[in-house]
Design an enzyme around this catalytic site. Structure first.
Site, PDB file in Angstrom:
ATOM      1  N   HIS A   1       0.818  -1.214   0.000  1.00 22.14           N
ATOM      2  CA  HIS A   1       0.000   0.000   0.000  1.00 22.14           C
ATOM      3  C   HIS A   1       0.854   1.268   0.000  1.00 22.14           C
ATOM      4  O   HIS A   1       0.424   2.323  -0.473  1.00 22.14           O
ATOM      5  CB  HIS A   1      -0.922  -0.017   1.222  1.00 22.14           C
TER       6      HIS A   1
ATOM      7  N   ASP B   1      -9.113  -4.001 -18.794  1.00 23.10           N
ATOM      8  CA  ASP B   1      -9.500  -4.877 -19.911  1.00 23.10           C
ATOM      9  C   ASP B   1      -8.228  -5.503 -20.477  1.00 23.10           C
ATOM     10  O   ASP B   1      -7.369  -4.804 -21.008  1.00 23.10           O
ATOM     11  CB  ASP B   1     -10.233  -4.062 -20.977  1.00 23.10           C
TER      12      ASP B   1
END
Length: 421
Positions: A163, A363
């Site tokens: 993170h 995608d």
């Protein structure tokens, strides 16, 4: 059913071509918003229903190409202490695992949804690379990726990342780049930026307040995990009355249900904490993928939240959001809340949203993400709820939420409140 996942041994994927760095670009100094998160692992799983040609090889190739542009993510943590922590841009690469599963992706999702959250978590762990229980160390890769191909041709991309290296918006931007390059685009659509003076100049009081909020509490030894749905009729009713966002309506519903269960003093303050993408407020450059999310508080009397109309809770949330620019400017994200008010199990609920932050736009060649899931470890976080992207078509049912916001003692009562929505 029982999902069986077969994994290949982990390998290291490096940038597809050498990256030339200078003295100024050979390391990334963590900003004040990065440093508190420097060892924290975060998990995202993206489910893709439609097949692509050789998904493992296609995504591995896109990952290698993306690391040329996001070369800090191929580096390693360095620095002797908290104030000195940074990324050495060594180009050592990220961990990658290829896997296969013996079912379809729809069967997987059904399997996860039908299990108890703890049992579902065991299935999810099979779809990600094992990561250190105590967080990332100095020698660990900053990104761990597993691509699992399913019998139907669909696949799941499970990513665990440090993170401190990127926030959710940043890692989603990176995964979009992986997808673009996997599809054959010459360069990512967004030019990545990892160093920005604005992020370095965040007010120290903002950082200390957020750090105190996130880590200054002793969470209950066990929180009950639930996968719940806030019904579409509830969301639509609240939005129709207040013209609020879907997230605001969902957060208000969760806040009211939990407050009714865990708080007994109607005059005591209850706090709803929300994470906010502060890029536009702080002024960082387009393409910045470091940490730029801050925590902001909506405060109300517990009796008003528990017994009032949900529109009142929504209005408290909207007031908190309207105050964000001024609070960031002043470095005052917590306001007058005391340590005691922020430190208790009963008084604070954290709600974060993983919808519309970029994961849904990834995608790899067969269409966008069909569903986004996550998991988190007990004892590492405050009582919190994560609003996730549902399976395509589930929007009609409502908003799917991973909840870890009550102890087992309060679990049944909390679920009864959710059932009344």
């Amino acid at each position: 059913m029982c999902t069986v996942v077969t994994k290949s041994p982990p390998e290291i994927v490096r940038p597809s071509e050498p990256v030339t760095t200078t003295a100024a670009t050979s390391k990334v100094i963590f900003s004040p918003l990065d440093r508190p998160l420097a060892i924290v692992p975060i998990v995202v799983l993206q489910v893709f229903e439609h097949p692509i040609h050789e998904p493992v090889e296609t995504i591995r190739r896109g990952l290698s190409r993306a690391l040329v542009h996001y070369y800090p993510l191929a580096g390693r943590l360095a620095g002797d202490d908290y104030d000195d922590v940074h990324i050495d841009c060594t180009g050592e690469g990220v961990t990658f695992v290829a896997a296969n599963a013996d079912c379809t992706v729809k069967e997987l999702v059904r399997d996860i949804d039908c299990r108890s959250p703890d049992a579902a978590k065991a299935v999810i762990r099979e779809l990600i690379v094992d990561y250190p229980a105590n967080g990332f160390g100095r020698a660990d890769p900053l990104v761990l990726m597993q691509v699992t191909a399913f019998a139907c041709g669909g696949f799941v991309v499970g990513v665990t990342w440090n993170h401190g290296a990127a926030d959710g918006f940043g890692i989603a931007q990176f995964l979009q780049a992986v997808g673009e390059l996997a599809r054959g685009l010459p360069t990512p659509a967004v030019t990545p930026v990892r160093w920005d003076g604005w992020a370095q100049a965040v007010a120290p009081s903002t950082v200390m307040a957020s750090k105190r909020f996130m880590f200054g509490v002793k969470a209950p030894t066990r929180l009950a995990l639930h996968s719940i749905t806030i019904p579409a009729r509830t969301i639509d009713g609240v939005r129709g009355a207040t013209a609020c966002t879907m997230f605001e309506a969902v957060a208000a519903a969760l806040w009211r249900c939990r407050t009714r269960v865990v708080m007994s003093d109607p005059d005591a303050p209850t706090v709803l904490a929300i994470t906010v993408n502060s890029r536009k407020h702080v002024g960082v450059k387009d393409g910045y993928y470091g940490n730029c999310a801050t925590v902001h508080m909506a405060v109300a009397r517990s009796g008003a939240v528990a017994g009032g109309d949900m529109t009142e809770a929504v209005r408290a949330i909207r007031r908190a959001k309207e105050e964000i620019p001024e609070r960031l400017k002043k470095g005052d994200v917590i306001g007058e809340l005391s340590k005691e008010q922020l430190g208790g199990y009963e008084s604070v609920l954290l709600v974060t949203c993983w919808r519309n932050i970029g994961f849904e736009a990834v995608d790899y060649g067969g269409g966008r993400t069909a569903r986004v899931m996550t998991t988190y470890e007990q004892g590492r976080v405050r009582p919190m709820c994560v609003v996730c992207l549902p399976w395509q078509g589930e929007e009609e049912e409502g908003a799917r939420v991973l909840s870890g916001c009550v102890t087992p003692h309060h679990a049944d009562a909390f679920l009864r409140e959710i059932a009344t929505l």
